[in-house]
Design an enzyme around this catalytic site. Structure first.
Site, mmCIF file in Angstrom:
data_model
loop_
_atom_site.group_PDB
_atom_site.id
_atom_site.type_symbol
_atom_site.label_atom_id
_atom_site.label_comp_id
_atom_site.label_asym_id
_atom_site.label_seq_id
_atom_site.Cartn_x
_atom_site.Cartn_y
_atom_site.Cartn_z
ATOM 1 N N SER A 52 3.476 -38.893 36.479
ATOM 2 C CA SER A 52 2.499 -37.826 36.279
ATOM 3 C C SER A 52 1.791 -37.985 34.945
ATOM 4 O O SER A 52 2.366 -38.497 33.975
ATOM 5 C CB SER A 52 3.261 -36.500 36.288
ATOM 6 O OG SER A 52 2.461 -35.465 35.762
ATOM 7 N N TYR A 72 10.619 -30.977 33.169
ATOM 8 C CA TYR A 72 10.007 -31.714 34.294
ATOM 9 C C TYR A 72 9.439 -33.043 33.797
ATOM 10 O O TYR A 72 9.717 -34.112 34.346
ATOM 11 C CB TYR A 72 8.905 -30.865 34.933
ATOM 12 C CG TYR A 72 7.980 -31.653 35.831
ATOM 13 C CD1 TYR A 72 8.419 -32.144 37.063
ATOM 14 C CD2 TYR A 72 6.655 -31.941 35.445
ATOM 15 C CE1 TYR A 72 7.576 -32.883 37.882
ATOM 16 C CE2 TYR A 72 5.810 -32.677 36.268
ATOM 17 C CZ TYR A 72 6.266 -33.146 37.478
ATOM 18 O OH TYR A 72 5.433 -33.884 38.280
ATOM 19 N N LYS A 97 10.284 -37.266 34.448
ATOM 20 C CA LYS A 97 9.338 -38.348 34.791
ATOM 21 C C LYS A 97 9.455 -39.502 33.788
ATOM 22 O O LYS A 97 9.475 -40.670 34.165
ATOM 23 C CB LYS A 97 7.894 -37.824 34.789
ATOM 24 C CG LYS A 97 7.596 -36.840 35.910
ATOM 25 C CD LYS A 97 7.728 -37.471 37.277
ATOM 26 C CE LYS A 97 7.449 -36.523 38.412
ATOM 27 N NZ LYS A 97 7.963 -36.986 39.710
HETATM 28 P P1 NAD Z 1 6.042 -31.334 46.990
HETATM 29 O O1 NAD Z 1 7.018 -30.360 46.455
HETATM 30 O O2 NAD Z 1 5.040 -30.853 47.998
HETATM 31 O O3 NAD Z 1 6.799 -32.575 47.612
HETATM 32 C C1 NAD Z 1 8.046 -33.027 47.137
HETATM 33 C C2 NAD Z 1 8.973 -33.143 48.335
HETATM 34 O O4 NAD Z 1 10.242 -33.612 47.912
HETATM 35 C C3 NAD Z 1 9.187 -31.785 49.025
HETATM 36 O O5 NAD Z 1 8.914 -31.932 50.406
HETATM 37 C C4 NAD Z 1 10.667 -31.479 48.769
HETATM 38 O O6 NAD Z 1 11.233 -30.754 49.840
HETATM 39 C C5 NAD Z 1 11.247 -32.879 48.596
HETATM 40 N N1 NAD Z 1 12.456 -32.960 47.786
HETATM 41 C C6 NAD Z 1 12.657 -32.428 46.539
HETATM 42 N N2 NAD Z 1 13.879 -32.749 46.100
HETATM 43 C C7 NAD Z 1 14.464 -33.506 47.062
HETATM 44 C C8 NAD Z 1 15.739 -34.137 47.195
HETATM 45 N N3 NAD Z 1 16.666 -34.051 46.239
HETATM 46 N N4 NAD Z 1 15.999 -34.800 48.323
HETATM 47 C C9 NAD Z 1 15.086 -34.901 49.318
HETATM 48 N N5 NAD Z 1 13.876 -34.325 49.249
HETATM 49 C C10 NAD Z 1 13.569 -33.643 48.136
HETATM 50 O O7 NAD Z 1 5.294 -32.009 45.752
HETATM 51 P P2 NAD Z 1 4.035 -32.965 45.705
HETATM 52 O O8 NAD Z 1 2.933 -32.236 45.041
HETATM 53 O O9 NAD Z 1 3.796 -33.607 47.003
HETATM 54 O O10 NAD Z 1 4.563 -34.036 44.649
HETATM 55 C C11 NAD Z 1 5.152 -35.257 45.038
HETATM 56 C C12 NAD Z 1 5.581 -36.017 43.811
HETATM 57 O O11 NAD Z 1 4.446 -36.217 42.972
HETATM 58 C C13 NAD Z 1 6.607 -35.285 42.941
HETATM 59 O O12 NAD Z 1 7.519 -36.233 42.435
HETATM 60 C C14 NAD Z 1 5.773 -34.691 41.834
HETATM 61 O O13 NAD Z 1 6.524 -34.508 40.663
HETATM 62 C C15 NAD Z 1 4.716 -35.765 41.659
HETATM 63 N N6 NAD Z 1 3.477 -35.255 41.065
HETATM 64 C C16 NAD Z 1 2.841 -34.184 41.642
HETATM 65 C C17 NAD Z 1 1.702 -33.676 41.064
HETATM 66 C C18 NAD Z 1 1.002 -32.461 41.657
HETATM 67 O O14 NAD Z 1 0.220 -31.814 40.938
HETATM 68 N N7 NAD Z 1 1.201 -32.116 42.920
HETATM 69 C C19 NAD Z 1 1.188 -34.250 39.884
HETATM 70 C C20 NAD Z 1 1.858 -35.339 39.330
HETATM 71 C C21 NAD Z 1 3.009 -35.831 39.933
#
Ligand code: NAD
Ligand code: UDP
Length: 350
Positions: free
Chosen positions: A130, A154, A158
């Protein structure tokens, strides 16, 4: 590369579901592992439908990454060409309140995944990092060489996972790793059948605006009107989630085709900054009505201006974002009006 099989952790989530759809459409077979902590199996079924014939190449396992036995079984039954690792907790504020949950879920989950991958001889990884690792950048655009800091638990997860990846690659040259630093993904698939559906009160700007638009919340609180920006509100680099998903396909292609891949890092953003009020105006254009606003103080820990340098991804992945904020807002609103309660119903609201 049409017959390759990819394990996607967190594939039921927001970015994961859009990426899984594009992987299927590109001819990959996909296995999703998700514990559904912040998502719904309905998303997986919709991806399957949207993919048409290719939907048959999708398998879903509800499992937690910390469940080593479950992961071992999945790796024993299928040979994966690569893993795209989205699964994790992602709410900055919650991570400050519950740091141990974040360290447990994100770090133990990732370490377990990496150990099981290594045990089964799968050492190709694409990881969701991120822009938070740039903290409060003193200049923009952010390049991949900027100093890294952890602004909250958080962000620390990362940064630690990035460091773990750099270390395992140093220890063993058969690892091939892409660390993708996302800026601010928004929008939804143009069909309006999949999109972002966070559980609880949204932390991020667009899901919050969307819930105001469908009447689930009365107004948007604008955090900070005294930043050193054109209109005083914070500036971010918003990227259409479909462009972001494309970035993962480009990263995989590089992973499979370039023999010199070690542990590489790429920004995925548009390179353009947009303020909160500009984003609200763009959404109102798609929505056709006004979003009620409440002006408030800065949110603690927020950066003033963050946007990406996209040169490295353009040069080395041959990828660049295609969509602007008008298309992002059009698709966000299309998803919202078709699914005002996301994948759930008013009764499932928390
Ligand atoms: P999201 O919460 O929609 O998706 C994450 C998924 O991981 C969810 O479906 C959740 O149920 C699953 N999950 C969490 N912990 C788990 C575990 N221990 N075992 C199995 N499944 C698990 O989030 P997103 O927005 O799709 O983000 C995806 C990734 O991208 C994350 O790692 C997030 O930190 C990163 N990210 C997101 C953003 C954003 O703004 N959305 C920005 C930068 C980075
Ligand atoms: N923001 C806001 N009201 C909200 C949520 C966010 O004004 O309800 C602002 C926030 O202060 C920041 C921008 O919108 O300037 C993007 O915030 P978000 O949480 O989506 O992303 P991040 O700050 O993590 O990049």
């Amino acid at each position: 590369m049409g017959t390759k099989t990819i394990l996607v952790t967190g594939g039921a989530g927001y970015i994961g579901s859009h990426t899984v759809l594009q992987l299927l459409q590109e001819g990959f077979s996909v296995v999703v592992v998700d514990n559904l902590d912040n998502s719904s199996e309905v998303a997986v079924r919709r991806v399957e439908e949207l993919a048409g014939d290719a939907g048959k190449n999708l398998v879903f396992h509800q499992a937690d990454l910390r469940d080593r036995e479950a992961l071992n079984k999945i790796f024993a039954s299928t040979r994966f060409d690569a893993v795209i690792h989205f699964a994790g907790l992602k709410a900055v504020g919650e991570s400050v309140q519950k740091p141990l949950s974040y360290y447990d879920n994100n770090l133990i989950g990732t370490i377990t995944l990496l150990e099981v991958m290594a045990a089964h001889g799968c050492k190709s990884l694409v990881f969701s990092s991120s822009a938070t690792v740039y903290g409060w950048p003193i200049q923009v655009p952010c390049t991949e060489e900027f100093p890294l800091i952890a602004a909250n638990p958080y962000g620390r997860t990362k940064l630690i996972i990035e460091d773990i990846c750099r270390d395992i690659r140093k220890a063993s040259s058969d690892w091939k790793i892409m660390l993708l630093r996302y800026f601010n993904p928004i929008g939804a698939h143009p069909s309006g059948h999949i999109g972002e559906d966070p559980h609880g009160i949204p932390n991020n700007l667009m899901p919050y605006i969307q819930q105001v638009a469908v009447g689930r919340r009365p107004s948007l609180t604008v955090f900070g009107t005294d930043y050193n920006t054109n209109d005083g509100t914070g500036v971010r680099d918003y990227i259409h989630v479909v462009d972001l998903a494309d970035g993962h396909i480009a990263a995989l292609q590089k992973l499979f085709q370039d023999p010199n891949i070690g542990c590489e890092v790429y920004n995925l953003g548009t390179g353009k900054g947009t303020s909160v009020l500009e984003m609200v105006a763009a959404f109102e254009k798609a929505y056709g009505k006004k979003i009620p606003l409440v002006m408030a103080a800065r949110r603690s820990g927020d950066a003033e201006i963050v946007y990406a340098s996209t040169m490295k991804a353009e040069r080395e992945l041959n990828w660049r974002a295609k969509y602007g904020i008008d298309e992002m807002c059009r698709d966000q609103w299309n998803w919202a009006r078709k699914n005002p309660w996301g994948y759930g119903s008013p009764e499932s609201e928390s």
